[in-house]
Write a protein that holds these residues in place. Structure first.
Motif, PDB file in Angstrom:
ATOM      1  N   LEU A   1       0.824  -1.211   0.000  1.00  0.00           N
ATOM      2  CA  LEU A   1       0.000   0.000   0.000  1.00  0.00           C
ATOM      3  C   LEU A   1       0.858   1.261   0.000  1.00  0.00           C
ATOM      4  O   LEU A   1       0.326   2.367   0.117  1.00  0.00           O
ATOM      5  CB  LEU A   1      -0.916   0.006   1.225  1.00  0.00           C
ATOM      6  N   GLY A   2       2.172   1.082  -0.085  1.00  0.00           N
ATOM      7  CA  GLY A   2       3.076   2.221  -0.069  1.00  0.00           C
ATOM      8  C   GLY A   2       3.500   2.664   1.313  1.00  0.00           C
ATOM      9  O   GLY A   2       4.120   3.718   1.464  1.00  0.00           O
ATOM     10  N   VAL A   3       3.170   1.860   2.322  1.00  0.00           N
ATOM     11  CA  VAL A   3       3.524   2.195   3.704  1.00  0.00           C
ATOM     12  C   VAL A   3       4.871   1.583   4.050  1.00  0.00           C
ATOM     13  O   VAL A   3       5.110   0.400   3.795  1.00  0.00           O
ATOM     14  CB  VAL A   3       2.448   1.690   4.685  1.00  0.00           C
ATOM     15  N   GLU A   4       5.742   2.368   4.646  1.00  0.00           N
ATOM     16  CA  GLU A   4       7.031   1.867   5.126  1.00  0.00           C
ATOM     17  C   GLU A   4       6.850   1.260   6.506  1.00  0.00           C
ATOM     18  O   GLU A   4       6.322   1.915   7.408  1.00  0.00           O
ATOM     19  CB  GLU A   4       8.042   3.013   5.183  1.00  0.00           C
ATOM     20  N   VAL A   5       7.276   0.014   6.693  1.00  0.00           N
ATOM     21  CA  VAL A   5       7.157  -0.678   7.976  1.00  0.00           C
ATOM     22  C   VAL A   5       8.518  -0.702   8.659  1.00  0.00           C
ATOM     23  O   VAL A   5       9.523  -1.046   8.036  1.00  0.00           O
ATOM     24  CB  VAL A   5       6.622  -2.111   7.789  1.00  0.00           C
ATOM     25  N   ARG A   6       8.529  -0.352   9.932  1.00  0.00           N
ATOM     26  CA  ARG A   6       9.769  -0.378  10.704  1.00  0.00           C
ATOM     27  C   ARG A   6       9.550  -1.097  12.031  1.00  0.00           C
ATOM     28  O   ARG A   6       8.531  -0.902  12.684  1.00  0.00           O
ATOM     29  CB  ARG A   6      10.260   1.029  11.033  1.00  0.00           C
ATOM     30  N   ARG A   7      10.547  -1.862  12.448  1.00  0.00           N
ATOM     31  CA  ARG A   7      10.599  -2.335  13.827  1.00  0.00           C
ATOM     32  C   ARG A   7      11.224  -1.227  14.655  1.00  0.00           C
ATOM     33  O   ARG A   7      12.351  -0.805  14.398  1.00  0.00           O
ATOM     34  CB  ARG A   7      11.433  -3.616  13.933  1.00  0.00           C
ATOM     35  N   LEU A   8      10.481  -0.711  15.633  1.00  0.00           N
ATOM     36  CA  LEU A   8      10.929   0.470  16.354  1.00  0.00           C
ATOM     37  C   LEU A   8      10.572   0.382  17.825  1.00  0.00           C
ATOM     38  O   LEU A   8       9.428   0.081  18.176  1.00  0.00           O
ATOM     39  CB  LEU A   8      10.277   1.728  15.754  1.00  0.00           C
ATOM     40  N   ASP A   9      11.536   0.651  18.680  1.00  0.00           N
ATOM     41  CA  ASP A   9      11.312   0.873  20.111  1.00  0.00           C
ATOM     42  C   ASP A   9      11.415   2.374  20.339  1.00  0.00           C
ATOM     43  O   ASP A   9      12.500   2.956  20.248  1.00  0.00           O
ATOM     44  CB  ASP A   9      12.363   0.116  20.928  1.00  0.00           C
ATOM     45  N   ILE A  10      10.285   3.012  20.601  1.00  0.00           N
ATOM     46  CA  ILE A  10      10.245   4.468  20.703  1.00  0.00           C
ATOM     47  C   ILE A  10      11.116   4.990  21.834  1.00  0.00           C
ATOM     48  O   ILE A  10      11.509   6.159  21.836  1.00  0.00           O
ATOM     49  CB  ILE A  10       8.779   4.957  20.881  1.00  0.00           C
ATOM     50  N   THR A  11      11.480   4.135  22.785  1.00  0.00           N
ATOM     51  CA  THR A  11      12.269   4.603  23.931  1.00  0.00           C
ATOM     52  C   THR A  11      13.758   4.716  23.622  1.00  0.00           C
ATOM     53  O   THR A  11      14.471   5.436  24.328  1.00  0.00           O
ATOM     54  CB  THR A  11      12.081   3.675  25.144  1.00  0.00           C
ATOM     55  N   VAL A  12      14.238   4.024  22.583  1.00  0.00           N
ATOM     56  CA  VAL A  12      15.688   4.012  22.345  1.00  0.00           C
ATOM     57  C   VAL A  12      16.094   4.167  20.885  1.00  0.00           C
ATOM     58  O   VAL A  12      17.188   4.651  20.596  1.00  0.00           O
ATOM     59  CB  VAL A  12      16.335   2.714  22.894  1.00  0.00           C
ATOM     60  N   ASP A  13      15.278   3.766  19.940  1.00  0.00           N
ATOM     61  CA  ASP A  13      15.698   3.729  18.538  1.00  0.00           C
ATOM     62  C   ASP A  13      15.702   5.117  17.900  1.00  0.00           C
ATOM     63  O   ASP A  13      14.922   5.998  18.267  1.00  0.00           O
ATOM     64  CB  ASP A  13      14.789   2.800  17.726  1.00  0.00           C
TER      65      ASP A  13
END
Length: 269
Positions: free
Chosen positions: A90-102
């Protein structure tokens, strides 16, 4: 929505894939209509660059992708992106992300949104500051967090009311002492957002009256099943007390107030 513990772990990591996806789908069906109204109020428009933090099963990211269109860009970020495989098409970029450190790009996004994420974090203000740093000047932060302190029986004379209230208090204390989540965090969200230096900060809250056997009651059972098992093992509550609470959540004669979902948004200067 993805649940994260204060140390960056995934709250529902032990749930089976099908079980967790079913839970997230129920959550989406209940929350998405109100989230979409919220994002429409915030003003999401074609061409925007958006970051969805805690994308869960991806429904909000899909809506954002449709809203911003081919001239926009959406990043769906989650600590556990196992349910987001269809989004790149769908044109969406998927990321594995930890908002506390990444790391997140500074000053890139027109919108950063999260739902029912920050209550799981040990440093909520720190996470919110990282979201604000990702906004371009004029970009919007939009955050939704529940406060379960309003979750209580409507009719305290109901035979299951007293036991259910005791169960709620025990669960809230158990999760707080274990540093898993702060079930009363939602009411603090407006206060914390006001500390971020945003302009035009607006907040509102919404709750409903629900009955046992409703989809909302099902979501509560799905979300807290393993927590309830741990409380029994830890001796916090006897198994009979948990069983009585579950009976209330399945009894159409039992009415209760839902958690209040607090919604807050503002602009980066």
């Amino acid at each position: 929505m993805t649940d994260a513990t204060g140390d960056g772990g995934y709250f529902a990591a032990d749930y089976e894939t099908d079980e967790e996806l079913a839970r997230l789908r129920v959550l989406e069906s209940l929350c998405d209509p109100w989230t979409i109204r919220f994002l429409e109020t915030v003003g999401v428009a074609p061409g925007w660059s958006c970051l969805e933090v805690g994308a869960g099963a991806g429904s909000v990211a899909r809506w954002l992708a449709d809203r911003v269109g081919p001239s926009g860009h959406v990043v769906a970020a989650d600590l556990d992106p196992r349910f987001l495989d269809d989004l790149p098409a769908l044109g969406v970029e998927v990321r594995r992300l930890d908002i506390t450190v990444d790391e997140i790009e500074s000053g890139r996004f027109d919108l950063v949104h999260s739902r029912a994420l920050v209550l799981h974090l040990a440093d909520p203000v720190g996470a919110l500051r990282r979201m604000v740093a990702a906004l371009r000047p004029g970009g919007r932060l939009a955050v939704e967090e529940p406060d379960y302190s309003t979750t209580a029986p409507v009719d305290r004379s109901h035979p299951l009311a007293a036991g259910y209230a005791e169960y709620l208090n025990a669960r809230t204390q158990f999760l707080a002492e274990a540093n898993v989540m702060n079930l009363h965090y939602g009411s603090m969200l407006p206060v914390h957002v006001e500390q971020l230096g945003l302009t035009g900060v607006v907040n509102e809250g919404r709750l409903t009256v629900e009955r046992g056997g409703s989809p909302q009651a099902l979501l509560l059972m799905q979300s807290f099943q393993q927590v309830d098992d741990l409380m029994v093992v830890a001796g916090v509550l006897p198994e009979s007390a948990v069983a009585a609470a579950w009976a209330a959540l399945q009894d159409p004669t039992f009415a209760y107030r839902s958690a209040t979902m607090h919604k807050v948004w503002g602009r980066r200067p």
